[in-house]
Design a protein around this motif. Structure first.
Motif, PDB file in Angstrom:
ATOM      1  N   ASP A 162      -3.063  -1.321  15.505  1.00  0.00           N
ATOM      2  CA  ASP A 162      -2.681  -2.452  14.047  1.00  0.00           C
ATOM      3  C   ASP A 162      -3.013  -3.661  15.243  1.00  0.00           C
ATOM      4  OD1 ASP A 162      -2.072  -2.670  10.976  1.00  0.00           O
ATOM      5  OD2 ASP A 162      -2.359  -4.367  12.122  1.00  0.00           O
TER       6      ASP A 162
ATOM      7  N   ALA B 227      -5.570   0.426  12.238  1.00  0.00           N
ATOM      8  CA  ALA B 227      -5.337   0.183  11.545  1.00  0.00           C
ATOM      9  C   ALA B 227      -4.388   0.697   9.398  1.00  0.00           C
ATOM     10  CB  ALA B 227      -6.321  -0.049  10.503  1.00  0.00           C
TER      11      ALA B 227
ATOM     12  N   ALA C  36      -9.002  -2.251  16.329  1.00  0.00           N
ATOM     13  CA  ALA C  36      -9.083  -0.940  16.281  1.00  0.00           C
ATOM     14  C   ALA C  36     -11.444  -0.817  17.023  1.00  0.00           C
ATOM     15  CB  ALA C  36      -9.683  -0.515  14.843  1.00  0.00           C
TER      16      ALA C  36
ATOM     17  N   THR D  45       1.126  -1.197   0.328  1.00  0.00           N
ATOM     18  CA  THR D  45      -0.031   0.052  -0.021  1.00  0.00           C
ATOM     19  C   THR D  45       1.511   1.000   0.044  1.00  0.00           C
ATOM     20  OG1 THR D  45      -0.159   0.049   2.149  1.00  0.00           O
ATOM     21  CG2 THR D  45      -1.804  -0.955   1.466  1.00  0.00           C
TER      22      THR D  45
ATOM     23  N   GLU E 244      -7.716   4.215   6.949  1.00  0.00           N
ATOM     24  CA  GLU E 244      -8.148   3.882   5.488  1.00  0.00           C
ATOM     25  C   GLU E 244      -7.449   2.532   5.905  1.00  0.00           C
ATOM     26  OE1 GLU E 244      -8.188   1.994   2.998  1.00  0.00           O
ATOM     27  OE2 GLU E 244      -6.005   2.440   2.500  1.00  0.00           O
TER      28      GLU E 244
ATOM     29  N   ARG F 191      -2.762   7.057  -4.102  1.00  0.00           N
ATOM     30  CA  ARG F 191      -3.321   7.861  -2.522  1.00  0.00           C
ATOM     31  C   ARG F 191      -2.460   8.033  -1.581  1.00  0.00           C
ATOM     32  NH1 ARG F 191      -3.632   3.756   2.347  1.00  0.00           N
ATOM     33  NH2 ARG F 191      -1.484   3.688   1.410  1.00  0.00           N
TER      34      ARG F 191
HETATM   35  C1  LIG Z   1      -3.805  -2.412   3.652  1.00  0.00           C
HETATM   36  S1  LIG Z   1      -3.369  -2.640   5.395  1.00  0.00           S
HETATM   37  C2  LIG Z   1      -3.728  -0.576   5.768  1.00  0.00           C
HETATM   38  C3  LIG Z   1      -2.835  -0.139   5.988  1.00  0.00           C
HETATM   39  C4  LIG Z   1      -2.878   1.539   6.154  1.00  0.00           C
HETATM   40  N1  LIG Z   1      -4.210   1.904   6.362  1.00  0.00           N
HETATM   41  C5  LIG Z   1      -2.704   2.240   4.728  1.00  0.00           C
HETATM   42  O1  LIG Z   1      -3.020   3.061   4.557  1.00  0.00           O
HETATM   43  O2  LIG Z   1      -1.898   1.662   3.939  1.00  0.00           O
HETATM   44  C6  LIG Z   1      -4.741  -2.473   6.487  1.00  0.00           C
HETATM   45  C7  LIG Z   1      -4.353  -3.222   7.948  1.00  0.00           C
HETATM   46  O3  LIG Z   1      -5.730  -2.328   8.873  1.00  0.00           O
HETATM   47  C8  LIG Z   1      -4.644  -3.302   9.872  1.00  0.00           C
HETATM   48  N2  LIG Z   1      -6.396  -4.038  10.040  1.00  0.00           N
HETATM   49  C9  LIG Z   1      -6.919  -4.350   9.820  1.00  0.00           C
HETATM   50  N3  LIG Z   1      -8.278  -4.089  10.451  1.00  0.00           N
HETATM   51  C10 LIG Z   1      -8.332  -3.661  11.734  1.00  0.00           C
HETATM   52  C11 LIG Z   1      -8.712  -4.509  12.795  1.00  0.00           C
HETATM   53  N4  LIG Z   1      -9.953  -4.303  13.156  1.00  0.00           N
HETATM   54  N5  LIG Z   1      -7.882  -3.003  14.437  1.00  0.00           N
HETATM   55  C12 LIG Z   1      -7.292  -3.013  13.355  1.00  0.00           C
HETATM   56  N6  LIG Z   1      -6.430  -3.326  12.461  1.00  0.00           N
HETATM   57  C13 LIG Z   1      -7.178  -4.108  11.809  1.00  0.00           C
HETATM   58  C14 LIG Z   1      -4.445  -5.167   9.027  1.00  0.00           C
HETATM   59  O4  LIG Z   1      -3.706  -5.330  10.428  1.00  0.00           O
HETATM   60  C15 LIG Z   1      -4.053  -4.625   8.274  1.00  0.00           C
HETATM   61  O5  LIG Z   1      -2.717  -4.194   8.886  1.00  0.00           O
END
Ligand SMILES: C[S@@+](CC[C@H](N)C(=O)[O-])C[C@H]1O[C@@H](n2cnc3c(N)ncnc32)[C@H](O)[C@@H]1O
Length: 422
Positions: A190, A158, A220, A124, A235, A130
């Motif tokens: 996270d 996240a 979260a 990402t 995001e 983005r």
């Molecule tokens: C695609 S990454 C997004 C990363 C970052 N926000 C970005 O902009 O690149 C998704 C991340 O969200 C985390 N995630 C998904 N659901 C979550 C939750 N309920 N609580 C905490 N982290 C979460 C995942 O562990 C993962 O590391």
């Protein structure tokens, strides 16, 4: 975003529909193993000292942030090159974190959405457009707050393995003396232990520990901080506003945003349109070097039948959100109602496509096709005017001139559910 090529015009066979629905599914990429090994090899064979590795990382981050902040538009080839370099340096940092195979590759469906592995979450950081809008928008939001506030507290749930929407900017501030650690205090959250390991390593590699108030391994949607925050950066979404837990996370954490606090993105608008799949997803991109809203084909856009906004997420809409709990205990929220137009003769040949556009902050927007997260997603279960040949329980049939009420399900597979309106 390259997966658009596999989409073709509305198909009738169920298996074809299912294979289309599977597009853009993240897959464990064996290349990462290769890539990390390559990076590690580079560390040893080139005798790169830790100090040099960290200096290279900071330098590539500074170059990306400076380019994004100083130039409203930059050449795509230039951006691709500097983002690739940043990605490779970030990977070196990730390799240094020594994450176990299990923590690197584990991914699952939580009760509120898909939780991506650090392995898949690593890329990402190179979703160019983005980052472009988030970095510029967050810079504007922080600068505006610092005019009046002595310290601003930022919550970034996240955050993934690199917290890429914020940490590059903080590194840039630090190295250019644009803000101090007394002014900015960040909490990173996270649920993936591997993401926490990677982001902790990155914070250390960038020497920005002073800006970090807390790094928390937690879900979260359940996290209960003891303070409020001035900025909430979130995001965790995929195209079509499906699959990941953006809404559940935002809905829970909005209570920890101060009264005048800012949610970033400030607004997510989810739109629906009826399109000819082959033109929208395939033909339109044949001549383009990359997909972006500025490269849309005018004729294809004119051919769309826009149905309007089916959902909107902002600070005020989240605070007013009401849940409906079904007898099966599934939580739903009511989204918008739309009217299907009449007089479109080929409606039955069109496919519903759902796409989000983001107003990150101020005049910074991420529009359709600018990022993987705003890529329109075809919904092959939605039929207008002609029933499916082999009806399945998930199919929905409606007619031109009718009204459709959308709901959003807050389950392990978040997404929209259409219902015939009265
Ligand atoms: C695609 S990454 C997004 C990363 C970052 N926000 C970005 O902009 O690149 C998704 C991340 O969200 C985390 N995630 C998904 N659901 C979550 C939750 N309920 N609580 C905490 N982290 C979460 C995942 O562990 C993962 O590391």
């Amino acid at each position: 975003m390259k997966e658009v090529g596999i989409l073709s015009q509305k198909l009738t066979l169920t298996d074809q529909r299912q294979s289309l629905l599977g597009f853009a599914e993240p897959k464990v990429d064996p290349l990462l193993q290769h890539s990390i090994r390559e990076q590690l090899k580079a560390l040893t064979t080139e005798k790169l000292t830790d100090c040099q590795r960290r200096a290279n990382l900071c330098e590539s981050m500074n170059l990306v942030v400076a380019t994004l902040l100083q130039q409203e538009t930059a050449k795509h080839e230039v951006l691709t090159k500097i983002f690739q370099e940043l990605y490779e340096h970030a990977l070196q940092s990730m390799a240094k974190a020594d994450i176990s195979q299990q923590n690197l590759t584990h991914e699952y469906l939580s009760p509120t959405g898909y939780v991506m592995s650090p392995l898949n979450g690593r890329t990402t950081i190179k979703d160019i457009y983005r980052l472009h809008r988030f970095i510029r928008g967050i810079d504007k939001a922080i600068t505006a707050r610092l005019k009046n506030d002595t310290v601003i507290r930022i919550l970034y749930p996240a955050c993934g393995p690199f917290a890429p929407l914020l940490l590059p900017l903080i590194q840039y501030y630090r190295s250019h003396n644009l803000a101090t650690e007394q002014q900015i205090q960040i909490t990173l959250v996270d649920v993936q232990p591997g993401a926490i390991q990677a982001v902790t390593q990155l914070v250390s590699d960038l020497s920005i520990q002073g800006f970090i108030e807390n790094i928390v391994e937690a879900d979260a949607t359940l996290y209960e901080p003891e303070q409020t925050f001035d900025l909430l950066i979130l995001e965790a979404m995929q195209h079509g506003f499906t699959k990941e837990g953006q809404l559940s996370i935002a809905k829970h954490l909005i209570q920890f945003l101060s009264v005048d606090g800012v949610l970033i993105p400030q607004q997510i608008s989810v739109q629906a349109m009826m399109v000819h799949g082959e033109n929208e997803f395939n033909q339109q991109w044949k001549e383009s070097a990359f997909s972006h809203s500025t490269n849309l084909d005018r004729e294809v856009v004119q051919d769309r039948v826009e149905l309007g906004e089916i959902f909107q997420i902002s600070k005020s809409s989240l605070l007013a959100l009401e849940e409906v709990i079904l007898p099966s205990k599934i939580k739903m929220v009511r989204a918008n109602r739309i009217s299907l137009p009449t007089g479109i003769e080929d409606m039955k040949d069109r496919v519903l496509a759902i796409y989000a556009t983001l107003n990150v902050y101020s005049n910074e927007f991420i529009r359709e096709y600018d990022s993987g997260i705003t890529h329109p997603k075809p919904d092959m279960t939605f039929y207008v005017d002609t029933p499916p040949r082999t009806p399945q329980p998930e199919h929905f049939l409606t007619f031109s001139g009718g009204d459709v009420q959308f709901y959003y399900q807050l389950t392990g597979l978040p997404g929209f559910v259409a219902l015939q309106a009265d």
